[in-house]
Scaffold this active site. Structure first.
Site, PDB file in Angstrom:
ATOM      1  N   GLU A 358       1.264   0.440   5.938  1.00  7.56           N
ATOM      2  CA  GLU A 358       0.593   1.707   6.606  1.00  7.56           C
ATOM      3  C   GLU A 358      -0.787   1.601   7.213  1.00  7.56           C
ATOM      4  O   GLU A 358      -1.739   0.641   6.546  1.00  7.56           O
ATOM      5  CB  GLU A 358       0.259   2.821   5.392  1.00  7.56           C
ATOM      6  CG  GLU A 358       1.201   3.790   5.073  1.00  7.56           C
ATOM      7  CD  GLU A 358       0.838   4.756   4.086  1.00  7.56           C
ATOM      8  OE1 GLU A 358       1.620   5.902   4.086  1.00  7.56           O
ATOM      9  OE2 GLU A 358      -0.356   4.745   3.594  1.00  7.56           O
ATOM     10  N   CYS A 359      -1.003   1.475   8.533  1.00  7.30           N
ATOM     11  CA  CYS A 359      -2.137   1.239   9.196  1.00  7.30           C
ATOM     12  C   CYS A 359      -2.512  -0.096   9.238  1.00  7.30           C
ATOM     13  O   CYS A 359      -1.955  -0.807   9.776  1.00  7.30           O
ATOM     14  CB  CYS A 359      -3.228   2.240   8.653  1.00  7.30           C
ATOM     15  SG  CYS A 359      -4.687   2.433   9.839  1.00  7.30           S
ATOM     16  N   GLY A 360      -3.474  -0.585   8.335  1.00  5.23           N
ATOM     17  CA  GLY A 360      -3.833  -1.744   8.273  1.00  5.23           C
ATOM     18  C   GLY A 360      -2.650  -2.844   7.799  1.00  5.23           C
ATOM     19  O   GLY A 360      -2.632  -3.807   8.072  1.00  5.23           O
ATOM     20  N   PHE A 362       0.340  -2.044   8.383  1.00  6.14           N
ATOM     21  CA  PHE A 362       1.305  -2.175   9.718  1.00  6.14           C
ATOM     22  C   PHE A 362       0.586  -3.306  10.471  1.00  6.14           C
ATOM     23  O   PHE A 362       1.496  -4.208  11.257  1.00  6.14           O
ATOM     24  CB  PHE A 362       1.160  -0.933  10.269  1.00  6.14           C
ATOM     25  CG  PHE A 362       1.846  -0.644  11.570  1.00  6.14           C
ATOM     26  CD1 PHE A 362       3.171  -1.145  12.073  1.00  6.14           C
ATOM     27  CD2 PHE A 362       1.138  -0.291  12.912  1.00  6.14           C
ATOM     28  CE1 PHE A 362       3.784  -1.090  13.242  1.00  6.14           C
ATOM     29  CE2 PHE A 362       1.721  -0.406  13.977  1.00  6.14           C
ATOM     30  CZ  PHE A 362       2.846  -0.695  14.365  1.00  6.14           C
ATOM     31  N   SER A 459       3.649   1.687  10.396  1.00  6.76           N
ATOM     32  CA  SER A 459       2.965   2.471  11.314  1.00  6.76           C
ATOM     33  C   SER A 459       1.791   2.738  11.051  1.00  6.76           C
ATOM     34  O   SER A 459       1.247   2.538   9.749  1.00  6.76           O
ATOM     35  CB  SER A 459       3.891   3.855  11.740  1.00  6.76           C
ATOM     36  OG  SER A 459       3.502   4.887  10.567  1.00  6.76           O
TER      37      SER A 459
END
Length: 483
Positions: A358-360, A362, A459
């Protein structure tokens, strides 16, 4: 006796809500009161400070992302074995989407749903008697939200205190504290908010100073008296699960085809644990996992097995999935690039078991990451994209994601609700298939997002809960207050 609750809210971000919340938690804990806390809306950083003070998981309550039963179950968890729950609001008290009351993602939704009185924090710098009109407006805007008292923040002088206190009293509201403006060292901030609680060597001393200030300048007895008991039975009968009410973990059911021992049921709308043993990246670069996810995963029977990529640790090979949360990999890109054991261990893990970022997380799954200076650092290469923190663009807001294929987040077509909050951008997309189709909270189509390759997915989207059918966006604003 049922735990009591109070919400600390303000007209806007930056008005002093976090300072007052932490001051109350520290001061009441010093008095021997068992305190718990929660934060409205999507946020990782403030709940981590709550957790540092209370010794309990930092929890979030979000009326747009979370179904009513999940909200109730989360608040039930927050009030277990405590005397007082302090709920810190996000943004302004009535801020949220233009959507029906009760599902706007606003702090007022939570206050109204659970009958939690509001302690309104007003930054009075640059104001005098006008603060009375502000307080009156907040107190009368929505009849089912009770403003029970006011704390005046950043008061400049005794004369300023008399003016503003008199104006609040003229508005028919009690003043529960007057916080004087004074020099000092505030908590440092960075691009996503306050620097994380785990990174403060002097946090204990700072919180003790806050407790001292609360005892000097807040009427703690009056604030405690305004707190209202939560209902004895927050959970509806449908959530009082029988011991044998069970489900099968997503990863095993969808991705591996095996049939392990089923786990206990979850509140409706909660994201099921992706596996029974979850390798969880957990350090200063990977710390953004929502507390209610971890709490309900553990209650369902899953085990979270932490490891530190910054310490060059790999996921435990006995785990059946790996989860890389968000955080600040852009601040540690060089160390992550040098962590060969982590990188090789994650690649080996991903050959046979699912990995999600997730985010970081990703960003770290991609081929490379550019830091703030534009230096390119090698990442794990399990997905093909490249991200940059040098070429920044703020992405912020509620998101609804519909999965385009099976993943450890759910079956194809599964709807998830959460948010994005990042400055990093994708500068090379790679050739991976997208993970999901994304819509903003107002229904705006944002197109495909993320990437997936085999059992690896990721993502920028942070998930809070499983989704529910979205209401059509309203064409205008309305409220239930008096005209």
């Amino acid at each position: 006796m049922s735990a009591r609750a109070i919400m600390v809210a303000a007209p806007r971000s930056g008005g002093g809500k976090t300072t007052v919340t932490l001051a109350l938690l520290a001061a009441f804990r010093r008095r021997g009161i068992r305190v718990g806390a929660a934060k409205t809306g999507p946020d990782y950083i403030d709940p981590a400070f709550h957790a540092a003070l209370t010794g309990r998981p930092g929890l979030n309550l979000d009326s747009w992302c979370m179904k009513p039963d999940l909200l109730a179950a989360t608040l039930e968890a927050a009030r277990q074995d405590v005397d007082l729950v302090v709920v810190e609001s996000a943004m302004g008290l009535f801020d949220g989407l233009v959507a029906p009351n009760g599902a706007r993602g606003s702090p007022s939704d939570i206050a109204a749903r659970f009958n939690i009185p509001v302690l309104l924090v007003l930054d009075v710098s640059g104001q005098g008697q006008t603060v009375g009109a502000v307080a009156h407006g907040f107190a009368t805007w929505q009849p089912d939200v009770q403003v029970a008292g006011v704390v005046l923040n950043r008061v400049a002088s005794p004369r300023h205190a008399r003016l503003t206190e008199g104006a609040i009293q003229a508005a028919g509201l009690p003043v529960c504290g007057t916080l004087l403006r004074q020099p000092g060292t505030p908590l440092p901030e960075r691009h996503l908010g306050l620097v994380q609680a785990r990174e403060h060597d002097g946090l204990t001393d700072w919180l003790e100073d806050l407790a001292d200030k609360a005892e000097r300048e807040l009427n703690l007895d009056a604030i405690l008296a305004t707190a209202r008991p939560l209902p004895e039975n927050l959970l509806p009968d449908t959530l009082l699960q029988a011991p044998n009410s069970q489900f099968t973990p997503l990863n095993s059911a969808i991705l591996q085809g095996s049939s392990p021992a089923p786990m206990q049921a979850l509140p409706p709308g909660a994201l099921p644990p992706p596996g029974q043993r979850i390798a969880l990246a957990d350090d200063a670069a990977f710390s953004f996992l929502y507390g209610h996810l971890a709490l309900f995963w553990r209650q369902a029977g899953a085990e979270l097995v932490p490891f530190s990529p910054l310490a060059n640790e790999a996921p435990d090979p006995s785990c059946d999935v790996c989860w890389l949360p968000g955080g600040y990999p852009e601040l540690h890109a060089g160390r992550l690039a040098a962590a060969e054991h982590f990188r090789d261990g994650l690649a080996s893990f991903a050959q046979t078991r699912p990995v999600h970022g997730e985010c970081g997380g990703f960003m770290v799954l991609g081929e490379a990451l550019e830091d703030a200076q534009g230096t390119r650092h090698r990442m794990t290469g399990l997905l093909g994209h490249v991200t940059s923190f040098a070429r920044r663009k703020l992405n912020l807001g509620y998101r609804e994601a519909t999965l385009l294929a099976p993943s450890l987040l759910g079956q194809a077509g599964t709807t998830l609700r959460g948010h994005e909050f990042h400055y990093a951008t994708v500068v090379e997309t790679g050739a991976d298939a997208p993970l999901a189709h994304l819509r903003a909270g107002d229904g705006t189509d944002l197109g495909p997002c993320g990437g997936r390759r085999g059992a690896v997915s990721g993502s920028f989207f942070h998930v809070l809960a499983c989704g529910h059918p979205a209401s059509p966006p309203h064409s205008g604003w309305s409220h239930t207050g008096s005209s």
